[in-house]
Structures are given as structure tokens and as C-alpha cells.
Design a protein around this motif. Structure first.
Motif, PDB file in Angstrom:
ATOM      1  N   ALA A 184       0.836  -1.204   0.000  1.00  0.00           N
ATOM      2  CA  ALA A 184       0.000   0.000   0.000  1.00  0.00           C
ATOM      3  C   ALA A 184       0.869   1.251   0.000  1.00  0.00           C
ATOM      4  CB  ALA A 184      -0.922  -0.004   1.206  1.00  0.00           C
ATOM      5  N   ARG A 185       1.902   1.264   0.847  1.00  0.00           N
ATOM      6  CA  ARG A 185       2.809   2.413   0.910  1.00  0.00           C
ATOM      7  C   ARG A 185       3.463   2.665  -0.435  1.00  0.00           C
ATOM      8  NH1 ARG A 185       7.182   0.599   4.011  1.00  0.00           N
ATOM      9  NH2 ARG A 185       8.051  -0.011   2.017  1.00  0.00           N
ATOM     10  N   ASN A 186       3.989   1.621  -1.036  1.00  0.00           N
ATOM     11  CA  ASN A 186       4.673   1.772  -2.326  1.00  0.00           C
ATOM     12  C   ASN A 186       3.718   2.206  -3.428  1.00  0.00           C
ATOM     13  OD1 ASN A 186       7.003   1.040  -1.034  1.00  0.00           O
ATOM     14  ND2 ASN A 186       7.020  -1.052  -1.820  1.00  0.00           N
ATOM     15  N   PHE A 187       2.475   1.738  -3.386  1.00  0.00           N
ATOM     16  CA  PHE A 187       1.473   2.150  -4.370  1.00  0.00           C
ATOM     17  C   PHE A 187       1.240   3.652  -4.298  1.00  0.00           C
ATOM     18  CE2 PHE A 187      -2.977   3.243  -5.144  1.00  0.00           C
ATOM     19  CZ  PHE A 187      -3.095   2.896  -6.479  1.00  0.00           C
ATOM     20  N   TYR A 188       0.995   4.169  -3.099  1.00  0.00           N
ATOM     21  CA  TYR A 188       0.718   5.609  -2.949  1.00  0.00           C
ATOM     22  C   TYR A 188       1.941   6.451  -3.286  1.00  0.00           C
ATOM     23  CZ  TYR A 188      -3.937   4.847  -1.165  1.00  0.00           C
ATOM     24  OH  TYR A 188      -5.255   4.503  -1.072  1.00  0.00           O
ATOM     25  N   ILE A 189       3.118   5.999  -2.905  1.00  0.00           N
ATOM     26  CA  ILE A 189       4.338   6.738  -3.243  1.00  0.00           C
ATOM     27  C   ILE A 189       4.534   6.753  -4.758  1.00  0.00           C
ATOM     28  CG2 ILE A 189       6.863   6.690  -3.091  1.00  0.00           C
ATOM     29  CD1 ILE A 189       6.501   5.770  -0.158  1.00  0.00           C
ATOM     30  N   ALA A 190       4.334   5.608  -5.413  1.00  0.00           N
ATOM     31  CA  ALA A 190       4.492   5.544  -6.872  1.00  0.00           C
ATOM     32  C   ALA A 190       3.465   6.421  -7.580  1.00  0.00           C
ATOM     33  CB  ALA A 190       4.373   4.097  -7.356  1.00  0.00           C
ATOM     34  N   MET A 191       2.209   6.370  -7.151  1.00  0.00           N
ATOM     35  CA  MET A 191       1.171   7.192  -7.791  1.00  0.00           C
ATOM     36  C   MET A 191       1.451   8.673  -7.579  1.00  0.00           C
ATOM     37  SD  MET A 191      -0.765   5.178  -9.415  1.00  0.00           S
ATOM     38  CE  MET A 191       0.634   4.116  -9.630  1.00  0.00           C
ATOM     39  N   GLY A 192       1.904   9.036  -6.390  1.00  0.00           N
ATOM     40  CA  GLY A 192       2.265  10.427  -6.126  1.00  0.00           C
ATOM     41  C   GLY A 192       3.420  10.880  -7.002  1.00  0.00           C
ATOM     42  N   ALA A 193       4.429  10.023  -7.136  1.00  0.00           N
ATOM     43  CA  ALA A 193       5.581  10.362  -7.981  1.00  0.00           C
ATOM     44  C   ALA A 193       5.179  10.505  -9.440  1.00  0.00           C
ATOM     45  CB  ALA A 193       6.665   9.295  -7.823  1.00  0.00           C
ATOM     46  N   ILE A 194       4.312   9.622  -9.912  1.00  0.00           N
ATOM     47  CA  ILE A 194       3.839   9.708 -11.303  1.00  0.00           C
ATOM     48  C   ILE A 194       3.102  11.018 -11.533  1.00  0.00           C
ATOM     49  CG2 ILE A 194       2.167   8.739 -12.947  1.00  0.00           C
ATOM     50  CD1 ILE A 194       3.039   5.943 -11.839  1.00  0.00           C
ATOM     51  N   ILE A 195       2.227  11.404 -10.617  1.00  0.00           N
ATOM     52  CA  ILE A 195       1.482  12.651 -10.778  1.00  0.00           C
ATOM     53  C   ILE A 195       2.429  13.844 -10.748  1.00  0.00           C
ATOM     54  CG2 ILE A 195      -0.181  14.180  -9.643  1.00  0.00           C
ATOM     55  CD1 ILE A 195      -1.873  11.725  -9.080  1.00  0.00           C
ATOM     56  N   ILE A 196       3.448  13.809  -9.903  1.00  0.00           N
ATOM     57  CA  ILE A 196       4.427  14.898  -9.856  1.00  0.00           C
ATOM     58  C   ILE A 196       5.165  14.999 -11.183  1.00  0.00           C
ATOM     59  CG2 ILE A 196       6.599  15.644  -8.806  1.00  0.00           C
ATOM     60  CD1 ILE A 196       5.438  14.565  -6.114  1.00  0.00           C
ATOM     61  N   VAL A 197       5.618  13.872 -11.722  1.00  0.00           N
ATOM     62  CA  VAL A 197       6.351  13.880 -12.997  1.00  0.00           C
ATOM     63  C   VAL A 197       5.453  14.365 -14.137  1.00  0.00           C
ATOM     64  CG1 VAL A 197       7.472  12.413 -14.730  1.00  0.00           C
ATOM     65  CG2 VAL A 197       8.043  12.149 -12.310  1.00  0.00           C
ATOM     66  N   VAL A 198       4.239  13.863 -14.211  1.00  0.00           N
ATOM     67  CA  VAL A 198       3.314  14.310 -15.258  1.00  0.00           C
ATOM     68  C   VAL A 198       3.051  15.802 -15.125  1.00  0.00           C
ATOM     69  CG1 VAL A 198       0.929  14.129 -16.092  1.00  0.00           C
ATOM     70  CG2 VAL A 198       2.245  12.058 -15.632  1.00  0.00           C
ATOM     71  N   GLY A 199       2.905  16.276 -13.893  1.00  0.00           N
ATOM     72  CA  GLY A 199       2.702  17.706 -13.665  1.00  0.00           C
ATOM     73  C   GLY A 199       3.878  18.535 -14.122  1.00  0.00           C
ATOM     74  N   MET A 200       5.083  18.025 -13.941  1.00  0.00           N
ATOM     75  CA  MET A 200       6.276  18.752 -14.382  1.00  0.00           C
ATOM     76  C   MET A 200       6.376  18.788 -15.901  1.00  0.00           C
ATOM     77  SD  MET A 200       8.906  17.363 -11.426  1.00  0.00           S
ATOM     78  CE  MET A 200      10.325  17.581 -12.453  1.00  0.00           C
ATOM     79  N   LEU A 201       5.807  17.801 -16.561  1.00  0.00           N
ATOM     80  CA  LEU A 201       5.880  17.721 -18.023  1.00  0.00           C
ATOM     81  C   LEU A 201       4.698  18.391 -18.719  1.00  0.00           C
ATOM     82  CD1 LEU A 201       7.051  14.012 -18.334  1.00  0.00           C
ATOM     83  CD2 LEU A 201       8.444  16.077 -18.588  1.00  0.00           C
ATOM     84  N   THR A 202       3.724  18.868 -17.963  1.00  0.00           N
ATOM     85  CA  THR A 202       2.508  19.436 -18.538  1.00  0.00           C
ATOM     86  C   THR A 202       2.530  20.955 -18.457  1.00  0.00           C
ATOM     87  OG1 THR A 202       1.256  17.481 -17.878  1.00  0.00           O
ATOM     88  CG2 THR A 202      -0.020  19.441 -18.426  1.00  0.00           C
ATOM     89  N   ASP A 203       2.124  21.606 -19.546  1.00  0.00           N
ATOM     90  CA  ASP A 203       1.996  23.062 -19.574  1.00  0.00           C
ATOM     91  C   ASP A 203       0.565  23.421 -19.199  1.00  0.00           C
ATOM     92  OD1 ASP A 203       2.046  25.774 -20.012  1.00  0.00           O
ATOM     93  OD2 ASP A 203       2.261  25.617 -22.190  1.00  0.00           O
TER      94      ASP A 203
END
Length: 88
Positions: free
Chosen positions: A58-77
Motif C-alpha cells: 500500500a505504501r509503495n502504491f501511494y508513493i508511486a502514484m504520487g511520484a507519477i502525478i508529480i512527474v506528469v505535472g512537471m511535463l505538462t503546460d
């Protein structure tokens, strides 16, 4: 239940955002961006806030999903204007 609830909220926000994949277009794309900027770090913190950080999967799932959203946010204008159904 928490993961599914958050997924439903994310779907609703996405469908209600003013960008090509948005259906209702009630939420400006810049606001959508700010929501994601808050959600990414919050997802990483949730296992620790809600006291289930010892549950590895569960911990790794939430950390991974959070990291993915952060990366997508950094790549989105999020400042892009939507005109004619296309982000320019």
C-alpha cells in the motif's frame, strides 16, 4: 476504498477540466494543474499520515502514484490555452 475513491475524484476532475479530454469543461486547466500539484505530494504522504506506512504494498502504491502525478505535472503546460478543442 481510499484508492478507488481517489480514482473516482481524479476521473471527475479530469472530465470536468477545460482541456481536450474534458467533457463538461467547468474547471480551468490551470486550476486542474494546481490540484495535481497538491495531490502528488499528498499521495506520497498519505501512508504516513494515515498510519499504514508499514504495509509495504500500500505504501509503495501511494508513493508511486504520487511520484507519477508529480512527474506528469512537471511535463505538462497547465498555462496552455484551449482553443477549438486543441491545446496550443
Amino acid at each position: 476504498i481510499l484508492a478507488y475513491s481517489l480514482a473516482v475524484v481524479h476521473l471527475i476532475v479530469t472530465l470536468a477540466s477545460d482541456f481536450p479530454f474534458g467533457v463538461v469543461k467547468l474547471i480551468p486547466f490551470t486550476v486542474h494543474g494546481w490540484i495535481e500539484r497538491m495531490v502528488g505530494p499528498l499521495l506520497i504522504a498519505i501512508p504516513f499520515i494515515l498510519n499504514f506506512s508499514t504495509e509495504e504494498a500500500a505504501r509503495n502504491f501511494y508513493i508511486a502514484m504520487g511520484a507519477i502525478i508529480i512527474v506528469v505535472g512537471m511535463l505538462t503546460d497547465y498555462q496552455a490555452e484551449v482553443r477549438g478543442g486543441k491545446i496550443k
